[in-house]
Scaffold this motif. Structure first.
Motif, short mmCIF file in Angstrom:
data_model
loop_
_atom_site.label_atom_id
_atom_site.label_comp_id
_atom_site.label_asym_id
_atom_site.label_seq_id
_atom_site.Cartn_x
_atom_site.Cartn_y
_atom_site.Cartn_z
N SER A 108 -34.04 -7.63 26.28
CA SER A 108 -33.40 -6.65 25.40
C SER A 108 -31.99 -6.27 25.84
O SER A 108 -31.21 -5.78 25.03
N PHE A 148 -35.53 -10.14 16.09
CA PHE A 148 -34.08 -10.31 15.99
C PHE A 148 -33.62 -11.39 16.95
O PHE A 148 -34.30 -11.70 17.94
N GLN A 163 -31.66 -12.67 20.04
CA GLN A 163 -31.56 -11.95 21.32
C GLN A 163 -30.24 -11.21 21.45
O GLN A 163 -30.20 -10.06 21.92
N ASN A 194 -30.36 -8.21 19.13
CA ASN A 194 -31.26 -7.20 19.68
C ASN A 194 -30.58 -6.42 20.81
O ASN A 194 -30.69 -5.19 20.90
N ARG A 195 -29.85 -7.15 21.64
CA ARG A 195 -29.14 -6.51 22.75
C ARG A 195 -28.10 -5.53 22.24
O ARG A 195 -27.94 -4.42 22.77
N TYR A 239 -37.14 -1.70 20.88
CA TYR A 239 -36.30 -2.89 20.99
C TYR A 239 -36.86 -3.90 21.97
O TYR A 239 -36.67 -5.12 21.80
N GLU A 240 -37.55 -3.44 22.99
CA GLU A 240 -38.23 -4.38 23.89
C GLU A 240 -39.33 -5.13 23.15
O GLU A 240 -39.54 -6.32 23.38
N THR A 269 -39.34 -5.71 19.81
CA THR A 269 -38.70 -6.65 18.89
C THR A 269 -38.16 -7.87 19.63
O THR A 269 -38.17 -8.98 19.08
N ALA A 270 -37.70 -7.67 20.86
CA ALA A 270 -37.23 -8.80 21.66
C ALA A 270 -38.39 -9.70 22.06
O ALA A 270 -38.28 -10.93 22.05
N LEU A 329 -28.08 -4.00 19.34
CA LEU A 329 -28.73 -2.85 18.70
C LEU A 329 -29.12 -1.82 19.75
O LEU A 329 -28.99 -0.61 19.53
#
Length: 321
Positions: A177, A116, A118, A121-122, A107-108, A110-111, A124
């Motif tokens: 993230s 995604f 922001q 993403n957070r 996820y870091e 993808t951020a 998720l």
């Protein structure tokens, strides 16, 4: 007497409701040797009663109860090196930490790449990390040692969140993230409450308590899905809070309840909890109450990552599951 007994068929509902054929509760907690003794005498009853299979059914039911109790005893050690609990818990902690860290790193990334939004993403991260960590609980030993070793994983994250949130440690990927607006100071609020809830649930309640299940599942799945669904389908706003929607609150109650029941079943397979309708109704009450509290403006003031776990605790203590 014999004629009246034989008039009741073995498979009829009357057979199981009739107090003459109901074993007392003390018999249900008898030892296996006592059960075998009853099984031997079953042949004698079969000469009188046509319902021999019903007594066999009762014996099997009592054996199932004892087998579940035996499962909880067998499951007391760690999965890794059960003969050496400390070494096994260290291995379980290393595996769980790497598992949670790998998800967080995804996820870091993808951020960082902006795959995604922001806020999505957070959420998720919010939804998956705690639930993934709880999947690893059966790897640890039972008792205080396993609980403490498991709690070290979110405990390390608490230290990291504090260092980043106070500006002592720079970690832009973590800030992106886990924060709403990219402000590192946000980490000492919601993310800190989130990690603290998981750590305290591990240390205090561990995997044998429905309170730990409800608190983490409603915080992760419930609160996470509430924001994701609410932002996309939340056109109908709640009258007392225009920032919340009916779709988000319904999604929160539904997700929190379903995932709680799922983890109840998951832990029951290891003998940590015993499934019951009382526990299921308790989870439903917790999920509805958590959704109502999350939709109230008070959750915005004090942060829903604090209010949702607190609600889960108060409701389950009140219903006394």
């Amino acid at each position: 007497m014999i004629s009246s007994i034989s008039s009741i068929h073995a498979f009829s509902p009357c057979f199981f409701r009739d107090p003459r054929f109901r074993l007392p509760e003390s018999r249900l907690t008898a030892s296996n040797s006592t059960l075998q003794s009853h099984s031997k005498h079953n042949n004698c009853f079969s000469n009188i009663l046509p319902g021999r299979c019903s007594f066999n059914f009762t014996i099997r039911k009592v054996n199932d109860v004892n087998n579940r109790r035996m499962t909880s005893v067998v499951a007391a050690g760690p999965i890794f090196f059960p003969e050496y609990p400390i070494a096994g818990d260290v291995c379980a902690m290393a595996f769980s930490g790497c598992f949670a860290l790998s998800i967080l790193k995804v996820y870091e990334e993808t951020a960082r790449k902006g795959i995604f939004d922001q806020k999505l993403n957070r959420k998720l991260v919010h939804t998956t990390i705690g639930l993934a960590f709880m999947l690893c609980w059966p790897l640890f030993s039972s008792g205080h040692q396993g609980a403490f070793m498991a709690a070290l994983i979110p405990g390390i994250n608490i230290v990291k969140v504090l260092l980043v949130g106070l500006g002592i440690l720079k970690d832009e990927a973590a800030v992106k993230s886990m924060s709403r607006d990219g402000d590192y100071r946000e980490l000492i609020k919601g993310p800190l409450y989130y990690a603290s809830t998981i750590a305290l649930s591990s240390v205090i309640y561990w995997r044998t308590s429905p309170i730990a299940i409800a608190a983490i599942c409603n915080l992760c799945a419930g609160d996470g899905l509430a924001d994701i669904i609410g932002r996309r389908f939340g056109t109908k706003k709640i009258p007392y809070n225009k920032d919340k929607s009916f779709a988000g609150s319904i999604a929160m109650a539904t997700a929190g309840f379903i995932v709680s029941v799922g983890y109840m079943h998951y832990f029951s397979m290891f003998g940590y909890v015993e499934e019951s309708w009382q526990m299921i109704w308790g989870f439903l009450a917790v999920s509805i109450a958590s959704a109502l509290v999350e939709s109230h403006p008070i959750s915005t003031t004090f942060d829903d990552n604090l209010m949702v776990p607190l609600t889960s605790f108060l409701v389950l203590v009140g219903v006394r599951i």
